[in-house]
Design a protein around this motif. Structure first.
Motif, short mmCIF file in Angstrom:
data_model
loop_
_atom_site.label_atom_id
_atom_site.label_comp_id
_atom_site.label_asym_id
_atom_site.label_seq_id
_atom_site.Cartn_x
_atom_site.Cartn_y
_atom_site.Cartn_z
N LEU A 29 -7.59 1.75 5.28
CA LEU A 29 -8.92 2.29 5.01
C LEU A 29 -9.98 1.41 5.67
O LEU A 29 -10.87 1.90 6.38
N ASP A 30 -9.89 0.09 5.45
CA ASP A 30 -10.83 -0.84 6.08
C ASP A 30 -10.69 -0.81 7.60
O ASP A 30 -11.68 -0.78 8.33
N ARG A 58 -9.91 1.32 -15.61
CA ARG A 58 -10.15 2.18 -16.78
C ARG A 58 -8.91 2.93 -17.20
O ARG A 58 -8.96 3.76 -18.12
N GLY A 59 -7.80 2.66 -16.54
CA GLY A 59 -6.55 3.30 -16.93
C GLY A 59 -6.34 4.68 -16.35
O GLY A 59 -5.46 5.42 -16.82
N ILE A 60 -7.13 5.05 -15.34
CA ILE A 60 -6.92 6.34 -14.69
C ILE A 60 -5.54 6.32 -14.03
O ILE A 60 -5.20 5.39 -13.31
N PRO A 61 -4.70 7.31 -14.28
CA PRO A 61 -3.35 7.32 -13.71
C PRO A 61 -3.36 7.21 -12.19
O PRO A 61 -4.26 7.72 -11.52
N ARG A 62 -2.33 6.57 -11.65
CA ARG A 62 -2.22 6.40 -10.21
C ARG A 62 -2.16 7.74 -9.48
O ARG A 62 -2.60 7.85 -8.33
N GLU A 63 -1.59 8.75 -10.14
CA GLU A 63 -1.54 10.06 -9.52
C GLU A 63 -2.94 10.57 -9.21
O GLU A 63 -3.19 11.16 -8.15
N GLU A 64 -3.88 10.32 -10.14
CA GLU A 64 -5.25 10.78 -9.94
C GLU A 64 -5.99 9.93 -8.91
O GLU A 64 -6.75 10.46 -8.09
N THR A 65 -5.79 8.62 -8.95
CA THR A 65 -6.47 7.77 -7.96
C THR A 65 -5.91 8.04 -6.56
O THR A 65 -6.62 7.91 -5.57
N ASN A 66 -4.64 8.45 -6.49
CA ASN A 66 -4.07 8.81 -5.19
C ASN A 66 -4.79 10.03 -4.62
O ASN A 66 -5.14 10.07 -3.43
N ARG A 67 -5.04 11.02 -5.47
CA ARG A 67 -5.79 12.20 -5.02
C ARG A 67 -7.19 11.79 -4.57
O ARG A 67 -7.70 12.28 -3.54
N THR A 68 -7.83 10.91 -5.34
CA THR A 68 -9.17 10.46 -5.00
C THR A 68 -9.19 9.76 -3.65
O THR A 68 -10.12 9.94 -2.84
N TYR A 69 -8.18 8.96 -3.39
CA TYR A 69 -8.09 8.25 -2.12
C TYR A 69 -8.09 9.25 -0.96
O TYR A 69 -8.81 9.07 0.03
N PHE A 70 -7.29 10.29 -1.07
CA PHE A 70 -7.21 11.25 0.04
C PHE A 70 -8.49 12.04 0.21
O PHE A 70 -8.79 12.52 1.32
N GLN A 71 -9.27 12.17 -0.85
CA GLN A 71 -10.56 12.84 -0.72
C GLN A 71 -11.47 12.10 0.25
O GLN A 71 -12.32 12.70 0.91
N ALA A 72 -11.28 10.79 0.33
CA ALA A 72 -12.13 9.97 1.20
C ALA A 72 -11.93 10.28 2.68
O ALA A 72 -12.78 9.93 3.51
N TRP A 73 -10.83 10.95 3.01
CA TRP A 73 -10.54 11.24 4.41
C TRP A 73 -11.06 12.61 4.85
O TRP A 73 -10.85 13.02 6.00
N LEU A 119 11.88 6.43 2.89
CA LEU A 119 10.65 5.79 2.43
C LEU A 119 10.00 6.70 1.41
O LEU A 119 9.88 7.91 1.63
N VAL A 120 9.57 6.13 0.27
CA VAL A 120 8.97 6.93 -0.81
C VAL A 120 7.64 6.27 -1.16
O VAL A 120 7.61 5.16 -1.69
N SER A 121 6.54 6.96 -0.89
CA SER A 121 5.24 6.31 -1.02
C SER A 121 4.12 7.31 -1.18
O SER A 121 4.19 8.44 -0.68
N GLY A 122 3.06 6.87 -1.84
CA GLY A 122 1.85 7.66 -1.93
C GLY A 122 0.94 7.46 -0.74
O GLY A 122 -0.14 8.04 -0.68
N SER A 123 1.37 6.66 0.23
CA SER A 123 0.55 6.35 1.40
C SER A 123 0.53 7.49 2.40
O SER A 123 1.17 8.53 2.21
N LEU A 124 -0.19 7.27 3.51
CA LEU A 124 -0.40 8.32 4.50
C LEU A 124 0.77 8.42 5.49
O LEU A 124 1.33 7.40 5.89
N PRO A 125 1.10 9.63 5.93
CA PRO A 125 2.11 9.77 6.98
C PRO A 125 1.74 8.99 8.24
O PRO A 125 2.63 8.49 8.94
N ALA A 126 0.46 8.87 8.53
CA ALA A 126 0.02 8.15 9.72
C ALA A 126 0.49 6.70 9.72
O ALA A 126 0.68 6.10 10.79
N GLY A 154 -9.46 16.61 2.67
CA GLY A 154 -9.65 15.79 1.48
C GLY A 154 -8.74 16.21 0.34
O GLY A 154 -8.68 15.53 -0.69
N ARG A 155 -8.03 17.32 0.52
CA ARG A 155 -7.04 17.76 -0.46
C ARG A 155 -5.65 17.36 0.02
O ARG A 155 -5.47 16.99 1.17
N ILE A 156 -4.67 17.45 -0.89
CA ILE A 156 -3.30 17.14 -0.53
C ILE A 156 -2.42 18.37 -0.70
O ILE A 156 -2.79 19.31 -1.40
#
Length: 223
Positions: A29-30, A58-73, A119-126, A154-156
């Motif tokens: 991202l950086d 705040r305890g937001i599940p990683r599944e939700e923060t993963n979606r939020t991350y992809f929104q940034a793109w 490979l099993v990851s929430g990261s980007l295919p790129a 921004g969606r997955i």
């Protein structure tokens, strides 16, 4: 199907801080935002990163923060992201500490025994595709961004490959190899969110010293 080329087992591995020595999603991202958009991109990446960390605190599940991350793109060109992903990998992997030696060597041993690597990851295919090519992984199971006319929306597609999503990806892949028994497969992970994936196989391996994960799995499965 030619049985001579069927794998002897499947070996699943998380990527960030399990196979490689960084958190690829934040690092890229950086790297991308600054390289592609300059100072504006740097500020944007910092804002996104701080927001995601705050959500995690705040305890937001990683599944939700993963979606939020992809929104940034949203709005970025898929070809640009893929090209910068190749550049990121080339630069980072030139550093001898890019891969975690213990995990990389374990995967090499599995491959020598005829195993297929996923490979099993929430990261980007790129980011994951060049890693998979480099280590000769057979599958990339990851969160995939939606595209429209070559632009990221921004969606997955489907569900995030995080937490239970990793277990679902593992189960789905194993079913493609009916000759294999999940009890004979391996999985490597470093974080408690990897537990569903690790629990889906007969040989879970904890990488590192995450206390929550070690408490849930026998110490004999530690790498």
């Amino acid at each position: 199907m030619d049985t001579a080329v069927l794998p002897t087992r499947l070996v699943f591995t998380d990527v960030d801080e399990t196979l490689i020595n960084c958190r690829s999603m934040f690092d890229f991202l950086d790297y991308y935002m600054t390289g592609r958009h300059g100072a504006t991109g740097t500020a944007r990446a910092r804002q996104i990163r701080e927001s995601l960390l705050e959500q995690g605190s705040r305890g937001i599940p990683r599944e939700e923060t993963n979606r939020t991350y992809f929104q940034a793109w949203a709005g970025e060109q898929a070809e640009d992201v893929a090209r910068w992903g190749e550049r990121w990998f080339a630069e980072r992997s030139a550093n001898g500490s890019f891969y975690l030696t213990s995990t990389r060597e374990a995967l090499i041993r599995h491959q020598a025994d005829g195993a297929a690597i996923a490979l099993v990851s929430g990261s980007l295919p790129a980011l994951l595709d060049p890693i998979a090519r480099d280590i000769r992984a057979d599958h990339v199971l990851c969160t995939r961004p939606e595209e429209c006319d070559g632009e990221l929306t921004g969606r997955i597609l489907g569900d995030p490959v995080v937490g239970s999503g990793k277990a679902a990806a593992v189960h789905s892949t194993i079913t493609r190899y009916p000759h294999l028994n999940p009890a004979e497969c391996y999985a490597y992970g470093d974080h408690i969110s990897d537990l569903p994936m690790l629990s889906a196989v007969g040989h879970p391996v904890v990488v590192g010293s995450n206390p929550d994960l070690l408490a849930r799995l026998p110490s004999r499965h530690r790498l």
